[in-house]
Scaffold this motif. Sequence first.
Motif, PDB file in Angstrom:
ATOM      1  N   GLY A   1      -9.848   4.448 -14.285  1.00  7.66           N
ATOM      2  CA  GLY A   1      -8.503   3.886 -14.343  1.00  7.66           C
ATOM      3  C   GLY A   1      -8.130   3.181 -13.055  1.00  7.66           C
ATOM      4  N   SER A   2      -6.885   2.707 -12.995  1.00  7.87           N
ATOM      5  CA  SER A   2      -6.364   2.023 -11.812  1.00  7.87           C
ATOM      6  C   SER A   2      -5.528   2.991 -10.982  1.00  7.87           C
ATOM      7  N   TYR A   3      -5.598   2.833  -9.663  1.00  5.20           N
ATOM      8  CA  TYR A   3      -4.881   3.714  -8.747  1.00  5.20           C
ATOM      9  C   TYR A   3      -4.237   2.895  -7.628  1.00  5.20           C
ATOM     10  N   PHE A   4      -3.072   3.357  -7.197  1.00  2.00           N
ATOM     11  CA  PHE A   4      -2.425   2.789  -6.019  1.00  2.00           C
ATOM     12  C   PHE A   4      -2.620   3.761  -4.860  1.00  2.00           C
ATOM     13  N   VAL A   5      -3.074   3.243  -3.736  1.00  2.00           N
ATOM     14  CA  VAL A   5      -3.354   4.076  -2.573  1.00  2.00           C
ATOM     15  C   VAL A   5      -2.463   3.615  -1.420  1.00  2.00           C
ATOM     16  N   ARG A   6      -1.606   4.517  -0.964  1.00  2.00           N
ATOM     17  CA  ARG A   6      -0.738   4.211   0.176  1.00  2.00           C
ATOM     18  C   ARG A   6      -1.384   4.759   1.438  1.00  2.00           C
TER      19      ARG A   6
ATOM     20  N   GLY B   1       1.876   6.465  11.313  1.00  2.00           N
ATOM     21  CA  GLY B   1       3.171   6.333  11.965  1.00  2.00           C
ATOM     22  C   GLY B   1       4.116   5.531  11.089  1.00  2.00           C
ATOM     23  N   GLU B   2       4.657   4.442  11.636  1.00  2.00           N
ATOM     24  CA  GLU B   2       5.579   3.592  10.887  1.00  2.00           C
ATOM     25  C   GLU B   2       4.859   2.515  10.085  1.00  2.00           C
ATOM     26  N   LYS B   3       3.563   2.318  10.337  1.00  2.00           N
ATOM     27  CA  LYS B   3       2.808   1.256   9.662  1.00  2.00           C
ATOM     28  C   LYS B   3       2.301   1.762   8.314  1.00  2.00           C
ATOM     29  N   GLU B   4       2.336   0.887   7.321  1.00  2.00           N
ATOM     30  CA  GLU B   4       1.993   1.309   5.965  1.00  2.00           C
ATOM     31  C   GLU B   4       1.461   0.131   5.164  1.00  2.00           C
ATOM     32  N   GLU B   5       0.474   0.404   4.317  1.00  2.00           N
ATOM     33  CA  GLU B   5      -0.056  -0.615   3.416  1.00  2.00           C
ATOM     34  C   GLU B   5      -0.438   0.056   2.098  1.00  2.00           C
ATOM     35  N   VAL B   6      -0.185  -0.635   0.993  1.00  2.00           N
ATOM     36  CA  VAL B   6      -0.539  -0.126  -0.335  1.00  2.00           C
ATOM     37  C   VAL B   6      -1.615  -1.025  -0.930  1.00  2.00           C
ATOM     38  N   ILE B   7      -2.697  -0.414  -1.403  1.00  2.00           N
ATOM     39  CA  ILE B   7      -3.777  -1.168  -2.022  1.00  2.00           C
ATOM     40  C   ILE B   7      -4.009  -0.640  -3.438  1.00  2.00           C
ATOM     41  N   ARG B   8      -4.593  -1.482  -4.286  1.00  2.00           N
ATOM     42  CA  ARG B   8      -4.910  -1.079  -5.655  1.00  2.00           C
ATOM     43  C   ARG B   8      -6.423  -0.975  -5.804  1.00  2.00           C
ATOM     44  N   LEU B   9      -6.885   0.147  -6.345  1.00  2.00           N
ATOM     45  CA  LEU B   9      -8.305   0.384  -6.542  1.00  2.00           C
ATOM     46  C   LEU B   9      -8.581   0.687  -8.012  1.00  2.00           C
ATOM     47  N   ILE B  10      -9.782   0.331  -8.465  1.00  2.00           N
ATOM     48  CA  ILE B  10     -10.155   0.530  -9.863  1.00  2.00           C
ATOM     49  C   ILE B  10     -11.418   1.378  -9.934  1.00  2.00           C
ATOM     50  N   LYS B  11     -11.351   2.442 -10.733  1.00  2.00           N
ATOM     51  CA  LYS B  11     -12.503   3.321 -10.965  1.00  2.00           C
ATOM     52  C   LYS B  11     -12.988   3.103 -12.396  1.00  2.00           C
ATOM     53  N   TYR B  12     -14.278   2.769 -12.546  1.00  2.00           N
ATOM     54  CA  TYR B  12     -14.838   2.556 -13.884  1.00  2.00           C
ATOM     55  C   TYR B  12     -14.996   3.882 -14.616  1.00  2.00           C
TER      56      TYR B  12
END
Length: 253
Positions: free
Chosen positions: A233-238, A242-253
């Motif tokens: 499925g698809s997952y969002f990874v935060r 500290g104050e810095k943050e990024e969200v990426i999307r990953l896909i698991k077959y």
Amino acid sequence: YKPVGDFITGGGFILPDNSAGQYASTDGLKTNFGYNVKYNKKGKKLRGHMNIIFRRLEGDGIHTYQIKGNAIQSLGVNMANMSAKFGEFITKANLQDITDPDNHIPIAGNLRLKVEMTDRGEPGTDDSIGFNLTKTNGVLLYSSNWSGLRTDEMTLAGGNLVVHSGYSMARLIDVFEVLSWPNPTDSFFNLKINTNSQEMVKITIFDINSRLISHREFDPKEEYQFGNTLQSGSYFVRVSQGEKEEVIRLIKY
């Protein structure tokens, strides 16, 4: 640099129509707020307050909740664009049900409240703000305007915001880059952080429906491997440090 001149202040209300979290407000009901955050004269300690009142329709009627900041942890301002001055701060906070003025009911304490705002000048009609309240494990309790990945700012329905500083964050060199591979994968993901900070990195994984899957920490000098136990499925990874943050999307077959 001493941020003595940095301060943010404001008050007013918004009308959320895309709130989210365990205590999401009901569409069309007011969320009122007021805050004031600044450094002391030596530029070393933060002072201020934050008060948010929001409302939600429940089985027995409309309940009123209060988010109250009790320990300001960070303040940042960016004056690179003087027509859209950006500010953000993070504070510890408490959540309580104040529907009955004579019987306030505590809900949770030691929470993390992140507030982002943009001051677009007087009289404040184009100013915008966003509130994001989470537990320490990343579980979302309240978002004023949830995009599916993060809390976006929304334009005020009334009020005014002021962001002030004598310095521009655009002049600071602050490295935070998230690298992940392979994506998609049928086994595991690798995660590497390019950063100039030694602070531990937090990784929080959500499924496509924003349900919390896991929360971990790792050393920024190390390469982190995960995902071998995740279902397809698809997952969002935060990823945050500290104050810095990024969200990426990953896909698991």
